[in-house]
Design a protein around this motif. Sequence first.
Motif, PDB file in Angstrom:
ATOM      1  N   VAL A 130      -1.968  -3.475  -2.140  1.00 60.01           N
ATOM      2  CA  VAL A 130      -2.975  -3.937  -1.180  1.00 60.01           C
ATOM      3  C   VAL A 130      -2.329  -4.149   0.184  1.00 60.01           C
ATOM      4  CG1 VAL A 130      -4.520  -5.848  -0.578  1.00 60.01           C
ATOM      5  CG2 VAL A 130      -4.505  -4.945  -2.911  1.00 60.01           C
ATOM      6  N   LYS A 131      -1.157  -4.768   0.200  1.00 61.12           N
ATOM      7  CA  LYS A 131      -0.441  -5.009   1.455  1.00 61.12           C
ATOM      8  C   LYS A 131      -0.150  -3.694   2.170  1.00 61.12           C
ATOM      9  CE  LYS A 131       3.854  -6.961   3.189  1.00 61.12           C
ATOM     10  NZ  LYS A 131       5.148  -7.526   2.808  1.00 61.12           N
TER      11      LYS A 131
ATOM     12  N   SER B 129      -6.624   1.073  -2.910  1.00 66.59           N
ATOM     13  CA  SER B 129      -5.692   0.371  -3.799  1.00 66.59           C
ATOM     14  C   SER B 129      -5.971   0.726  -5.249  1.00 66.59           C
ATOM     15  CB  SER B 129      -5.808  -1.147  -3.607  1.00 66.59           C
ATOM     16  OG  SER B 129      -5.465  -1.501  -2.290  1.00 66.59           O
ATOM     17  N   LEU B 130      -7.226   0.783  -5.628  1.00 66.61           N
ATOM     18  CA  LEU B 130      -7.603   1.116  -6.997  1.00 66.61           C
ATOM     19  C   LEU B 130      -7.140   2.518  -7.369  1.00 66.61           C
ATOM     20  CD1 LEU B 130      -9.082   0.209  -9.555  1.00 66.61           C
ATOM     21  CD2 LEU B 130     -11.178   1.125  -8.558  1.00 66.61           C
TER      22      LEU B 130
ATOM     23  N   ALA C 126     -10.213  -8.041  -0.990  1.00 69.22           N
ATOM     24  CA  ALA C 126     -10.114  -6.827  -1.815  1.00 69.22           C
ATOM     25  C   ALA C 126      -9.230  -7.092  -3.024  1.00 69.22           C
ATOM     26  CB  ALA C 126      -9.551  -5.675  -0.983  1.00 69.22           C
ATOM     27  N   GLY C 127      -8.142  -7.809  -2.820  1.00 70.90           N
ATOM     28  CA  GLY C 127      -7.239  -8.147  -3.932  1.00 70.90           C
ATOM     29  C   GLY C 127      -7.908  -9.017  -4.981  1.00 70.90           C
TER      30      GLY C 127
ATOM     31  N   GLU D  21     -12.882  -0.245   1.642  1.00 70.02           N
ATOM     32  CA  GLU D  21     -11.909   0.833   1.814  1.00 70.02           C
ATOM     33  C   GLU D  21     -10.545   0.420   1.249  1.00 70.02           C
ATOM     34  OE1 GLU D  21     -10.033   3.552   5.417  1.00 70.02           O
ATOM     35  OE2 GLU D  21     -11.843   2.389   5.804  1.00 70.02           O
ATOM     36  N   ILE D  22     -10.148  -0.809   1.497  1.00 72.38           N
ATOM     37  CA  ILE D  22      -8.884  -1.319   0.954  1.00 72.38           C
ATOM     38  C   ILE D  22      -8.952  -1.327  -0.569  1.00 72.38           C
ATOM     39  CG2 ILE D  22      -7.390  -3.360   0.759  1.00 72.38           C
ATOM     40  CD1 ILE D  22      -8.369  -4.066   3.664  1.00 72.38           C
ATOM     41  N   TYR D  23     -10.056  -1.798  -1.107  1.00 65.81           N
ATOM     42  CA  TYR D  23     -10.248  -1.860  -2.560  1.00 65.81           C
ATOM     43  C   TYR D  23     -10.147  -0.465  -3.173  1.00 65.81           C
ATOM     44  CZ  TYR D  23     -12.731  -2.461  -7.003  1.00 65.81           C
ATOM     45  OH  TYR D  23     -13.075  -2.449  -8.331  1.00 65.81           O
ATOM     46  N   ALA D  24     -10.875   0.487  -2.625  1.00 59.27           N
ATOM     47  CA  ALA D  24     -10.898   1.848  -3.185  1.00 59.27           C
ATOM     48  C   ALA D  24      -9.530   2.520  -3.097  1.00 59.27           C
ATOM     49  CB  ALA D  24     -11.942   2.688  -2.462  1.00 59.27           C
TER      50      ALA D  24
END
Length: 89
Positions: free
Chosen positions: A56-57, A42-43, A81-82, A37-40
């Motif tokens: 990301v933060k 942020s992307l 994720a970062g 979820e963080i990856y998506a």
Amino acid sequence: MRVFILALATTFCAGTVSADQQAAEACKSKLSPIGQEIYAASLAQHPTEATGREIVKSEVEKLMAEGKISMSDARSEGQAAGDCLKLLK
């Protein structure tokens, strides 16, 4: 001849991007659901090398505020994720 060279250059560039995307997707598949979820999220904000960390933060802080992630897990999930996002160069 120009068309051939342009087509060849485009194919080469697309292959490189595809390899980066494949590596990032493989990395993403190993993340926990919250890491994904963080990856998506942020992307979706189109991070660059300069802005990626802050994006990301921000996403991790948002998830903490929503109660979806604990403070103890926040750092490791955000880092994971970062690391996957870094593969997209």
